[in-house]
Scaffold this active site. Sequence first.
Site, PDB file in Angstrom:
ATOM      1  N   HIS A 181       0.896  -1.300   0.059  1.00 41.09           N
ATOM      2  CA  HIS A 181      -0.012   0.061   0.027  1.00 41.09           C
ATOM      3  C   HIS A 181       0.918   1.208   0.035  1.00 41.09           C
ATOM      4  O   HIS A 181       2.067   1.282   0.559  1.00 41.09           O
ATOM      5  CB  HIS A 181      -1.011  -0.056   1.292  1.00 41.09           C
ATOM      6  CG  HIS A 181      -1.882  -0.783   1.220  1.00 41.09           C
ATOM      7  ND1 HIS A 181      -2.343  -1.752   2.457  1.00 41.09           N
ATOM      8  CD2 HIS A 181      -3.141  -1.171   0.171  1.00 41.09           C
ATOM      9  CE1 HIS A 181      -3.531  -2.394   1.931  1.00 41.09           C
ATOM     10  NE2 HIS A 181      -3.858  -2.086   0.688  1.00 41.09           N
ATOM     11  N   CYS A 275      -1.985   1.826   9.524  1.00 39.21           N
ATOM     12  CA  CYS A 275      -3.008   0.532   8.993  1.00 39.21           C
ATOM     13  C   CYS A 275      -3.944  -0.053   9.755  1.00 39.21           C
ATOM     14  O   CYS A 275      -5.281  -0.175   9.564  1.00 39.21           O
ATOM     15  CB  CYS A 275      -1.833  -0.534   8.678  1.00 39.21           C
ATOM     16  SG  CYS A 275      -0.639  -0.299   7.342  1.00 39.21           S
TER      17      CYS A 275
END
Length: 283
Positions: A181, A275
Amino acid sequence: MESKESNQVISCTNEYDRLERVLVCPPAFMKIEEPINETQKHFLDENINQEKAMEQHRNFIQALHSNGADVVQLPPINHFPEQVFTRDIGFTIDDTVFISTMGTKMRNGEEVVLQDWLEEMGIKHEKIETFAIEGGDVIVDGSIVWVGVSSRTTEEAIAELQSNLPEHKVIPVPFDSQFLHLDCLFNIISSDEALIYSKAFSKETVERFAEHYTLIEVNDGEQFTMGPNVLSLGDRTMLSLPVNKEINKELKLMGYKVIELDISEIIKSGGSFRCCSLPIKRG
């Protein structure tokens, strides 16, 4: 029981204003089943000590509470080993929570838990229908939304997001496909400063970032231990891993308050503080 009225006011216009309300999920069933990134491959044999991960996550929640955040815990479900990473299932832009379309079958269904909670609380939300987009690739800074083009986020889904945000400029950001990501590589920490692991981007992309921010470089070792994936709590305060000594030192010299908290068991799955948090209100 929380009242619906108290939960309807949401707003996130950036990544660094004071964190007021955030969604998390305890890592009760966390484990590495199919390695999906370089970090998980490294820790596959050792895997996750769930008891230790749960203790570290409780400390994370306590740190959020201590710094003024209202923390909502979504229910962990035993067939979702990655559910601790609530950032990926959605993202808040202004007064709307966008629900992700997950980029891997292993995580399909996690976003439904979020959608059920949003509907129960009466919070404004929209579902991105195009395959696929995950919140770890979405970084918001006022009228600009940077979105990573990754194995979990497609240009088609980014185009749908742009159509839903006509007042914003949504900018696709390609990066090295070995990384999962965007927020593992790039993270905005103030109106004019950002952390970056430049090696994952083209020269042109780095130059584009540099037009907007002073870039603070993260080295190879501290990228592996999720150096860019800090969580800003507001007032130039952030959560960061103790192991990332160089970046923590530099941030402190720049006037940031760095709260060092060990969640080393959780980062074995390739995600850190950002996250593990889905902000729905910053102010």
